[in-house]
Enzyme design. Structure first.
Site, mmCIF file in Angstrom:
data_model
loop_
_atom_site.group_PDB
_atom_site.id
_atom_site.type_symbol
_atom_site.label_atom_id
_atom_site.label_comp_id
_atom_site.label_asym_id
_atom_site.label_seq_id
_atom_site.Cartn_x
_atom_site.Cartn_y
_atom_site.Cartn_z
ATOM 1 N N ASN A 9 0.876 -1.173 0.000
ATOM 2 C CA ASN A 9 0.000 0.000 0.000
ATOM 3 C C ASN A 9 0.917 1.227 0.000
ATOM 4 O OD1 ASN A 9 -1.755 2.082 0.506
ATOM 5 N ND2 ASN A 9 -2.306 1.416 2.590
ATOM 6 N N LYS A 11 0.142 4.258 -0.172
ATOM 7 C CA LYS A 11 -0.487 5.441 0.457
ATOM 8 C C LYS A 11 -0.300 6.659 -0.467
ATOM 9 C CE LYS A 11 0.052 3.209 4.888
ATOM 10 N NZ LYS A 11 0.159 3.312 6.329
ATOM 11 N N HIS A 98 -9.284 1.511 5.301
ATOM 12 C CA HIS A 98 -7.990 1.622 5.990
ATOM 13 C C HIS A 98 -8.161 2.513 7.224
ATOM 14 C CE1 HIS A 98 -3.827 2.579 6.854
ATOM 15 N NE2 HIS A 98 -3.490 1.536 6.127
ATOM 16 N N GLU A 100 -6.449 4.807 8.362
ATOM 17 C CA GLU A 100 -6.208 6.236 8.107
ATOM 18 C C GLU A 100 -7.467 6.886 7.545
ATOM 19 O OE1 GLU A 100 -2.622 5.649 5.812
ATOM 20 O OE2 GLU A 100 -1.615 4.994 7.655
HETATM 21 P P1 13P Z 1 3.496 0.318 7.601
HETATM 22 O O1 13P Z 1 3.948 -0.957 6.955
HETATM 23 O O2 13P Z 1 4.225 1.527 7.105
HETATM 24 O O3 13P Z 1 3.451 0.211 9.104
HETATM 25 O O4 13P Z 1 1.963 0.562 7.134
HETATM 26 C C1 13P Z 1 1.049 -0.462 7.234
HETATM 27 C C2 13P Z 1 -0.185 -0.067 6.524
HETATM 28 O O5 13P Z 1 -0.906 0.826 6.957
HETATM 29 C C3 13P Z 1 -0.496 -0.752 5.257
HETATM 30 O O6 13P Z 1 -1.793 -0.493 4.841
#
Ligand code: 13P
Length: 252
Positions: A9, A11, A98, A100
């Site tokens: 991901n 982001k 997610h 977030e």
């Molecule tokens: P990290 O691997 O940066 O901790 O992020 C995990 C995540 O939110 C994947 O969707």
């Protein structure tokens, strides 16, 4: 036997030039050292089409990080992107819910389920994210909170093949902290039990349950060997070809 899924991901990261370089690095690494797991990359919307073209003919799949919950697949929904549009440019998976998005954009279980239903209707596989906060874990609420999320965010019109659940403890995301393998095993078994309640045994057995939250080359083999862990959803480490490949290569 569920096929493992190693998913990146990205982001809100990636511009045209660096993303092409990252994808080329992952492609050449996988050519040199093929892996047995399914490999998925979820770039931002702006790069979905170009990454889909770049990975054509390779074993890599492409997904999006979100889709609209609008009741229609096109129409007057300024700024929204439907699951059908994501499918149209080559995505075969879509992440929804997610943490977030739940925390920063106020997405409720109801919204997440509407998104997941749109994903399935468009013929894609939904990756529904769930996970507890540190406060919820410390107050002994983790299993209950995540169980509620599973029961109320997952679509029910599925035989389990087009549904993936990603367990991502909020406190483990981007922090370098990971739960103990015993805690991961307990949570994944509990998620499987809730899926059983929701979908019935056969479908629940087909759903892949990923672990996400600070997965790195150093801890991937251990996390991926935990029972009911069917893959990983990787944030930071998916932005470096060498790290993403090292995690994938734990699945030879
Ligand atoms: P990290 O691997 O940066 O901790 O992020 C995990 C995540 O939110 C994947 O969707």
């Amino acid at each position: 036997m569920r096929q493992k899924l190693i998913a990146g991901n990205w982001k809100m990261n990636g511009l045209k030039a660096d993303s092409q370089e990252l994808v080329a690095g992952i492609l050449s690494g996988l050519r040199a050292t093929p892996v047995s797991a399914d490999i998925l990359i979820c770039p931002p919307f702006t790069l979905t089409a170009s990454v889909a073209v770049a990975v054509q003919g390779s074993p890599i799949c492409v997904g999006v990080q979100d889709v609209s919950d609008a009741p229609k697949s096109s129409g007057a929904y300024t700024g929204e992107i439907s699951a059908e549009m994501a499918a149209d440019i080559g995505a075969t998976y879509a992440i929804v819910g997610h943490s977030e998005r739940r925390a920063m954009y106020g997405e409720s279980n109801t919204v997440v389920r509407a998104k997941a239903e749109n994903v399935l209707k468009a013929g894609l596989t939904a990756i529904v994210c769930v996970g507890e906060t540190l406060e919820e874990r410390e107050s002994g609420q983790a299993l209950a909170v995540v169980g509620e999320q599973v029961m109320h965010s997952c679509p029910t019109q599925t035989d389990g093949t087009n549904l993936v659940v990603a367990y991502e403890p909020v406190w483990a995301i981007g922090t370098g902290k990971v739960p103990t393998t015993a805690d991961v095993a307990e949570m994944h078994a509990s998620i499987r039990a809730r899926l059983n309640d929701l979908l019935g045994h056969e479908a629940a057995e087909r759903v892949r349950i990923l672990y996400g939250g600070s997965v790195k080359p150093a801890n991937a083999a251990e996390l991926l060997s935990v029972s009911d862990v069917d893959g990983a959803l990787i944030g930071g480490a998916s932005l470096k070809a060498a790290d993403f490949l090292a995690i994938a290569e734990t699945q030879k």
